[in-house]
Design a protein around this motif. Structure first.
Motif, short mmCIF file in Angstrom:
data_model
loop_
_atom_site.label_atom_id
_atom_site.label_comp_id
_atom_site.label_asym_id
_atom_site.label_seq_id
_atom_site.Cartn_x
_atom_site.Cartn_y
_atom_site.Cartn_z
N PRO A 129 -5.01 5.07 -0.54
CA PRO A 129 -3.99 4.65 0.42
C PRO A 129 -4.43 3.54 1.38
N HIS A 130 -5.70 3.43 1.70
CA HIS A 130 -6.15 2.36 2.60
C HIS A 130 -6.38 1.03 1.88
N ASP A 131 -6.19 1.01 0.57
CA ASP A 131 -6.39 -0.21 -0.23
C ASP A 131 -5.06 -0.94 -0.40
N ALA A 132 -4.84 -2.00 0.34
CA ALA A 132 -3.67 -2.83 0.10
C ALA A 132 -3.94 -3.63 -1.17
N ARG A 153 1.12 5.48 1.41
CA ARG A 153 0.57 6.43 2.37
C ARG A 153 0.29 7.79 1.76
N ASN A 173 -8.42 -4.44 2.76
CA ASN A 173 -8.34 -3.23 3.55
C ASN A 173 -7.02 -3.28 4.31
N ARG A 174 -6.20 -2.27 4.13
CA ARG A 174 -4.87 -2.24 4.75
C ARG A 174 -4.95 -2.44 6.27
N ASP A 175 -5.98 -1.90 6.89
CA ASP A 175 -6.11 -1.99 8.35
C ASP A 175 -6.35 -3.41 8.85
N HIS A 227 2.69 -5.66 3.49
CA HIS A 227 1.78 -6.21 4.48
C HIS A 227 1.75 -7.73 4.39
N SER A 242 0.86 -1.18 0.00
CA SER A 242 0.00 0.00 0.00
C SER A 242 0.90 1.23 0.00
#
Length: 152
Positions: A123-126, A67, A86-88, A104, A65
């Motif tokens: 940015p939150h999309d891995a 930032r 979702n990166r999170d 990740h 991902s």
């Protein structure tokens, strides 16, 4: 994350002016004639990276991902699958600030991105690019337009 075709890119121009520049570049450039390399569109705020490669097995790829940038990954020729998560929800890995690239660990879902299609990745999309389609290894020519979304 959005997957669509370049023919419908006008739907996304209103997101912001830099994304609009990215899609106008894709629409107005003879992409098939571009050699592999980096092309500045709006200095380092919007730029394109043209790549040519053989797809790889999912097990040989790693989720990544960014930032500061979002990606518009457009398949000029060939066909690939790109993983999305979702990166999170993935375990964080090493972040290279200079390249704005974070790796990740985890899994997501693989999505088909055939010729003429793009995947817009915030940015939150891995994402796990360059994976073999179900038909097996293939040669791909792709342009990744990097759009700056965070200046810090």
């Amino acid at each position: 994350m959005i997957i669509d075709t370049l023919a419908r890119a006008d739907w996304y121009l209103a997101i912001n002016s830099r994304i609009a520049r990215a899609f106008r570049y894709l629409q107005q450039t003879d992409l098939a004639a571009l050699a592999a390399g980096t092309y500045l569109i709006d200095d380092r705020r919007v730029y394109a990276i043209v790549q040519e490669y053989e797809t790889r097995a999912e097990s040989d790829a790693q989720y990544e991902s960014h930032r500061r940038y979002l990606d518009v990954q457009y398949v000029i020729s060939g066909h690939e699958r790109i993983g999305w998560a979702n990166r999170d929800l993935l375990a964080p890995g090493y972040y290279d600030e200079e390249k704005d690239l974070e790796f990740h660990v985890g899994t997501g879902q693989l999505l088909d991105v055939p010729r003429g299609s793009f995947m817009l990745l915030a940015p939150h999309d891995a994402h796990l690019p360059c994976v073999h389609p179900l038909t097996g290894r293939t040669r791909v020519k792709k342009v990744v337009v990097k759009v700056l979304v965070r200046d810090d």
